[in-house]
Each structure stands twice: as structure tokens, then as C-alpha cells.
Design a protein around this motif. Structure first.
Motif, short mmCIF file in Angstrom:
data_model
loop_
_atom_site.label_atom_id
_atom_site.label_comp_id
_atom_site.label_asym_id
_atom_site.label_seq_id
_atom_site.Cartn_x
_atom_site.Cartn_y
_atom_site.Cartn_z
N THR A 147 44.92 -39.30 51.10
CA THR A 147 44.94 -37.93 50.59
C THR A 147 45.90 -37.04 51.37
OG1 THR A 147 43.13 -37.18 52.02
CG2 THR A 147 42.53 -38.10 49.88
N MET A 148 46.25 -37.45 52.59
CA MET A 148 47.17 -36.67 53.44
C MET A 148 46.67 -35.24 53.66
SD MET A 148 50.92 -37.95 52.07
CE MET A 148 50.64 -37.41 50.39
N ASP A 149 45.36 -35.09 53.75
CA ASP A 149 44.78 -33.76 53.92
C ASP A 149 43.88 -33.77 55.16
OD1 ASP A 149 43.52 -31.31 53.79
OD2 ASP A 149 43.33 -31.34 51.60
N LYS A 150 44.40 -33.28 56.27
CA LYS A 150 43.66 -33.28 57.53
C LYS A 150 42.47 -32.34 57.50
CE LYS A 150 46.42 -29.72 59.94
NZ LYS A 150 46.92 -29.10 58.71
N ASP A 151 42.45 -31.40 56.53
CA ASP A 151 41.35 -30.43 56.46
C ASP A 151 40.12 -31.01 55.76
OD1 ASP A 151 42.82 -28.45 57.77
OD2 ASP A 151 43.78 -27.83 55.89
N LEU A 152 40.28 -32.13 55.04
CA LEU A 152 39.14 -32.73 54.39
C LEU A 152 38.28 -33.47 55.41
CD1 LEU A 152 40.34 -34.37 51.04
CD2 LEU A 152 38.79 -32.46 51.33
N PRO A 153 36.95 -33.32 55.37
CA PRO A 153 36.09 -34.07 56.29
C PRO A 153 36.11 -35.55 55.92
CG PRO A 153 34.76 -32.95 54.65
CD PRO A 153 36.17 -32.47 54.44
N PHE A 154 36.00 -36.40 56.93
CA PHE A 154 36.01 -37.84 56.68
C PHE A 154 34.87 -38.24 55.75
CE2 PHE A 154 34.72 -42.19 57.97
CZ PHE A 154 35.87 -42.85 57.56
N GLU A 155 33.76 -37.48 55.78
CA GLU A 155 32.57 -37.83 55.00
C GLU A 155 32.69 -37.46 53.53
OE1 GLU A 155 32.61 -35.94 57.68
OE2 GLU A 155 31.69 -37.18 59.25
N PHE A 156 33.82 -36.93 53.09
CA PHE A 156 33.87 -36.40 51.73
C PHE A 156 33.79 -37.51 50.67
CE2 PHE A 156 38.19 -37.76 51.47
CZ PHE A 156 38.66 -37.57 50.18
N LEU A 157 33.84 -38.80 51.08
CA LEU A 157 33.73 -39.90 50.13
C LEU A 157 32.44 -40.70 50.30
CD1 LEU A 157 37.38 -41.25 50.02
CD2 LEU A 157 36.12 -40.15 48.17
N ASP A 158 31.49 -40.18 51.07
CA ASP A 158 30.24 -40.91 51.29
C ASP A 158 29.49 -41.17 49.99
OD1 ASP A 158 30.88 -40.78 53.91
OD2 ASP A 158 29.07 -39.74 54.58
N HIS A 159 29.61 -40.27 49.04
CA HIS A 159 28.89 -40.43 47.77
C HIS A 159 29.64 -41.29 46.77
CE1 HIS A 159 31.81 -37.31 47.08
NE2 HIS A 159 31.52 -37.22 45.80
N ARG A 160 30.86 -41.72 47.12
CA ARG A 160 31.69 -42.52 46.22
C ARG A 160 31.87 -43.94 46.71
NH1 ARG A 160 32.85 -40.27 41.18
NH2 ARG A 160 33.02 -38.03 41.40
N ILE A 161 31.99 -44.14 48.01
CA ILE A 161 32.18 -45.46 48.59
C ILE A 161 30.93 -45.79 49.39
CG2 ILE A 161 33.75 -46.94 49.88
CD1 ILE A 161 35.09 -45.48 47.56
N LYS A 162 30.14 -46.76 48.92
CA LYS A 162 28.82 -46.98 49.48
C LYS A 162 28.61 -48.43 49.91
CE LYS A 162 26.37 -43.34 46.95
NZ LYS A 162 25.13 -43.03 46.21
N THR A 166 33.99 -27.42 52.13
CA THR A 166 33.35 -28.61 52.67
C THR A 166 31.89 -28.37 53.06
OG1 THR A 166 34.22 -28.04 54.86
CG2 THR A 166 35.51 -29.57 53.51
N GLU A 167 31.56 -27.18 53.56
CA GLU A 167 30.19 -26.92 53.97
C GLU A 167 29.24 -26.95 52.79
OE1 GLU A 167 29.78 -23.40 56.26
OE2 GLU A 167 31.15 -24.03 57.85
N LYS A 168 29.65 -26.36 51.68
CA LYS A 168 28.79 -26.35 50.50
C LYS A 168 28.64 -27.76 49.93
CE LYS A 168 28.04 -24.19 45.99
NZ LYS A 168 28.57 -23.25 44.97
N ARG A 169 29.72 -28.53 49.91
CA ARG A 169 29.66 -29.89 49.41
C ARG A 169 28.72 -30.75 50.27
NH1 ARG A 169 33.33 -31.60 45.87
NH2 ARG A 169 33.28 -33.71 46.72
N GLU A 170 28.84 -30.58 51.58
CA GLU A 170 27.99 -31.32 52.50
C GLU A 170 26.52 -30.98 52.27
OE1 GLU A 170 27.41 -33.82 56.06
OE2 GLU A 170 29.10 -33.50 54.70
#
Length: 537
Positions: A131-146, A232-236
């Protein structure tokens, strides 16, 4: 390509951004994420083309795309896209545009599962870096890659019905006497009382109806989808506190786990209570602990619960399943491996001859009875898995009585089962595996075909056994009669494309679910991957 382009003859027109962003692409044995990364790159290029074609159509006299900096563009009704904060004519605009689009593709379109927890972390890392986005948290794919076992789980159409055939299996010694006794003395009498209505067993009293739980989960997933990536906070909060920590969802998942646990129950352990029809939905602490242990060891994975946005039917979402499944599933034969097992206790075990190895086994068992228990449990897990594959698609057909009474009981039970609603579909996989040893690539192919929606596509790399082995006959017939099998491009590994023997044969298989196969584009004994890249019908 057919999923993202409208193709007529030699002409093709890219579909709308909404069509592309609504695609669900999965790799059920994701490994380090190679196939999903490739999918992300391909879909990003297509989405960029779609945006230019269908949305950013304003151009200046020189043909350049014209859009005001930071203008919000509605890619779909629920996705507002922020264009790069520079002019389209400036250097770097296309690169920044694609980076933003790729972030959407990765978060909205891609799914992955793997049995190995480390592989899951590597796949998440690979996509996060992509994604080349350093601002995205590493956990943003926890719900997609399981993490999970893509092959062992259950479905809404099954989990409330007791899988009696789970007890028609051998234990780790190769015997089934104990299981036959349990089936005869405990399971059958309790089933008869349930079928006749003499006793009613139901879901844990404190759990709400599963349909209510699922609908609420769908609302949470929709809320998550509609929340911008940068928040990110709301998504988390939505994922951790609402989706994962929903108590009724966790109870429902535990009930799904119990259904699977019956197939792997430690029946040889006299201290373990039997998970019978009476206790399937009960609140026995000892049974709960064993179920949790089995779930932890086998990683039961229930597709309808884990990815409800893909598999839940709603008023606006009647077609369920993935649009595309890609990957390179394991090709292993599922058999106990004594060298692998005993090397954990004796580092030089692999150097022994057959008779010496057997003598060493006996010595280990005498010195440590716990090793023998582990060995029997290890063997028993393969017996259980074999029984699961053989019967999980129809786990109910056992003899309950004699003569006419048996027919009446079976018909009554069938009517009771039919009342339970399905989400994805009522049929379940593994009816077409044949009678040979369990081969993982065949299991994955049939499971993946089941996970697709109609007119969806599979693209996988598989061994040549799919077209040469007698044990694959049923699976071949299922694909020929229920799909458009488009491509079979077979390589011989002479050029060491894979790190396997040079004579090994394999190739990409591509098919579309639905319809019937009239002809297949084939190529055999190829050696250069470039031949596949330039392949023509």
C-alpha cells in the motif's frame, strides 16, 4: 479479466469502479501473500483505467486529465475518494493516484486464510508494504487475512444437526471398537429421543437466535466498510470492540467449533466425556475445555462466520460467495510421517533403518508413555480427518432402528434438518474426493469451487494428477458438468520452475462456476513460463 471487463469478441470495455470495488478475491492458502499482492497490482491498474474512463472524463485541449486538487470523487455510493493534492499534469500524479486506489483494493477486495500463523503475518506485512502508506496501522488487514484451516469448518445448514457419522472412524491404533460402542450405546439412543421429540436440545439459553447475531455482525461490517481508512482509531474500535468482542458472536462460533470437534473427539481418552447430541449445545465445562483445545490445535475455520460480508444473504445481497479464488494450494498427501514425528524426540531418527526405527519407537514408548499417547493422537488426527472428508458433506445417514421404524426416523430427522436456514448454500464440499489418500490440492479445489458464487472464477496452480489420476475422476466430472473449464496449461519442471523434482508435472487451472464444459484449452509438456504468458486459445 472477464470479471473487470465487458468483453465482446476482440473488444473489451472496463467495468465501473463500483463493479471493481465490489469484487471479492481470496487466496485460501495465502502463504506469504504472493498471489494477493499480484491481484492487488492487477486490480489497481484496472481501477485506474476505470476511474479515467467513467469518472475523470474532463480533459484539457492537450488531452490531459483535469481535476481540481483534493477534489472528492465518488467512486461508489459509499466510497468517497480523495484525489492527489496536485494537478493531474504534475509529475507524480498518476503514481499518487494509483497508490490511493491500491489502498482501496487491498482493504476492500482481498481476503486470505492460512493454517500457519507466521504465513498470515507475512501476508499482512506484504500487503501493508504494497500500500506504500506508512500512516496505515499494520493491523488494518486483521479482518481480511486470517489464520485458520480452510478445509475444516461447518456451515449454518449443518451446525445445529448432530454429525453422527463422525463416530464411524478408527482411532490412532487403527481400530474403531470404542467408537462403535459409543455410537451404539450413547449417540443413537439420544438421537432417537431428539428426533421423536421426547427431549428437546437447543442452543445455549443465554445465546440469542443466530440470525439476530449474524444480522448485527453485518451491520458492524458495513460500518467498518464505510469508515475511511485514515480514521484508524474508529476502525480499530469497530473491529475489536464490536465485531470480535460480540459475546453472542463468540458463543455462536463456539457452537460451530463444537460441531467440528465431534469429528476429532478424543474417544480413546476414558477421562473425556462424550460430546453427544445431549451435550452438543450444553454448558459442560469439561466439554467446553476440550472443544477449545481442539479448535486451537486444528484451527477450525467457518467461512460464513469469518467473512459474513461475503457469505450472508440479505435483501440486497442474494448471491453469496467469492468472485475469484487464486493461489497455489499445498500438494501434500495427508499421511502420518513417523520420521517427522519421532525426530522431535530423537534428532537422528531419520538415519535409522526400518527395523531399528521400530525398535527405537518401542524404547521411547517404554521410557515415556506420554510419547506413545502423542503418537496415537497424531495418527488418530489423520483417521479423523479422513473420516471428516469422507462424510462431512452428508454426516447423518446412519441406521437408527430396524426395518420400517428406521425409515420413519430418518425421514423425520430429514424434515427437522430442512427447517434450518442456510446462508451460502445447503450443499457442502468433499463429495468428489474419491477413495484414494487425502490429497490437499484436491481438497482445496473442491472447497474453493464451493466457496465461489455463480459465474465466479478459480485460477490455481495444481499437480498433473487433476487430469491423470483415477482418484481425481469424480472431481474432474464435477468440474466438467458444473463449470466452464477454460484452461489447463501443463508444465514439466525440467527448468526447475519450482523447487521440486525435474520430472514433476503441474500447471495453471482456470474455470468459471456454472454451465457445462464443451471444450478445454490445453497445453502439455511445456517448460518455459513465457509460453503461458503468451498463450492463445
Amino acid at each position: 479479466e472477464p470479471l473487470v471487463y465487458d468483453i465482446e469478441g476482440e473488444e473489451k470495455k472496463v467495468k465501473t469502479p463500483k463493479d471493481i470495488l465490489n469484487l471479492n478475491v481470496c487466496d485460501p492458502a495465502v502463504g506469504s501473500g504472493t498471489f494477493l499482492v499480484a491481484s492487488a497490482r492487477y486490480l489497481t491498474e484496472v481501477l485506474y483505467e476505470s476511474v479515467l474512463t467513467h469518472i475523470l472524463v474532463h480533459r484539457d485541449d492537450e488531452g490531459n486529465v483535469v481535476i481540481a486538487p483534493s477534489e472528492q470523487v465518488g467512486l461508489t455510493l459509499d466510497v468517497q475518494f480523495e484525489a492527489p493534492p496536485i494537478k493531474p499534469t504534475d509529475d507524480g500524479w498518476e503514481e499518487q493516484m494509483k497508490a490511493r486506489l491500491k489502498r482501496l483494493i487491498v482493504e476492500r477486495c482481498l481476503f486470505g486464510v492460512d493454517y500457519n500463523g507466521m504465513a498470515v503475518e507475512l501476508a499482512r506485512l506484504a500487503l501493508w508494504l504494497e500500500t506504500m502508506d506508512k500512516d496505515l496501522p499494520f493491523e488494518f488487514l486483521d479482518h481480511r487475512i486470517k489464520q485458520g484451516n480452510s478445509l475444516v469448518g461447518t456451515w449454518f445448514s449443518q451446525y445445529r444437526n448432530y454429525p453422527a457419522k463422525a463416530w464411524e472412524r478408527q482411532d490412532g491404533t487403527g481400530k474403531d471398537r470404542n467408537n462403535k460402542k459409543i455410537l451404539r450405546d450413547i449417540i443413537k439412543p439420544e438421537l432417537v429421543t431428539v428426533i421423536t421429540g421426547a427431549v428437546q436440545y437447543s442452543i445455549l439459553e443465554e445465546a440469542e437466535p443466530p440470525e439476530v447475531t449474524l444480522n448485527r455482525q453485518m451491520q458492524y461490517w458495513t460500518e467498518l466498510e464505510e469508515t475511511q481508512l485514515f480514521d484508524t482509531e474508529k476502525r480499530e474500535e469497530i473491529y475489536r470492540k464490536k465485531i470480535e468482542d460480540d459475546e453472542d458472536y463468540k458463543k455462536l462460533k463456539h457452537q460451530f467449533d463444537r460441531w467440528c470437534a465431534v469429528w476429532f473427539w478424543p474417544s480413546e481418552n476414558e477421562n473425556a466425556p462424550t460430546l453427544s447430541p445431549k451435550t452438543l449445545f450444553g454448558d459442560n465445562e469439561r466439554i467446553r475445555d476440550i472443544v477449545l483445545d481442539l479448535s486451537s490445535r486444528h484451527h477450525f475455520f467457518h467461512w460464513e462466520l469469518e467473512f459474513p460480508e461475503v457469505f450472508t444473504k440479505t435483501e440486497t445481497h442474494e448471491t453469496t460467495g467469492f468472485d475469484a479464488i487464486v493461489g497455489n494450494p499445498p500438494w501434500d498427501i495427508q499421511k502420518p510421517n513417523s520420521q517427522e514425528f519421532f525426530s522431535n524426540f530423537d534428532p537422528i531418527y531419520r538415519t535409522y533403518g526400518k527395523q531399528e526405527a521400530l525398535r527405537k519407537q518401542r524404547e521411547m514408548f517404554e521410557e515415556s508413555p506420554d510419547i506413545e499417547k502423542q503418537w496415537l493422537a497424531y495418527n488418530g488426527s489423520f483417521k479423523a480427518m479422513s473420516n471428516f472428508v469422507r462424510n462431512a458433506h452428508d454426516p447423518y445417514d446412519i441406521s437408527l432402528a430396524r426395518g420400517r421404524a428406521n425409515d420413519e426416523l430418518k425421514e423425520s430427522w430429514k424434515r427437522k434438518r430442512a427447517k434450518h436456514p442456510a446462508q451460502h448454500c445447503k450443499t457442502t464440499p468433499f463429495a468428489n474426493q474419491g477413495g484414494a489418500d487425502l490429497n490437499l490440492y484436491k481438497l482445496f479445489l473442491e472447497q474453493c469451487f464451493h466457496l465461489l458464487k455463480q459465474d465466479a472464477r478459480i485460477g490455481m496452480i495444481i499437480p498433473s494428477g487433476i487430469y491423470t489420476d483415477k482418484g481425481s475422476t469424480d472431481l474432474r466430472k464435477a468440474f466438467l458438468n458444473n463449470a466452464n473449464w477454460e484452461w489447463l496449461f501443463a508444465f514439466e519442471n525440467k527448468e526447475k520452475i519450482f523447487d521440486i523434482h525435474r520430472s514433476f508435472k503441474f500447471g495453471p487451472l482456470i474455470l468459471t462456476k456454472g454451465g457445462k464444459t464443451e471444450s478445454i484449452k490445453c497445453a502439455f509438456m511445456r517448460h518455459d513460463v513465457k509460453e503461458w504468458e503468451s498463450a492463445k486459445p
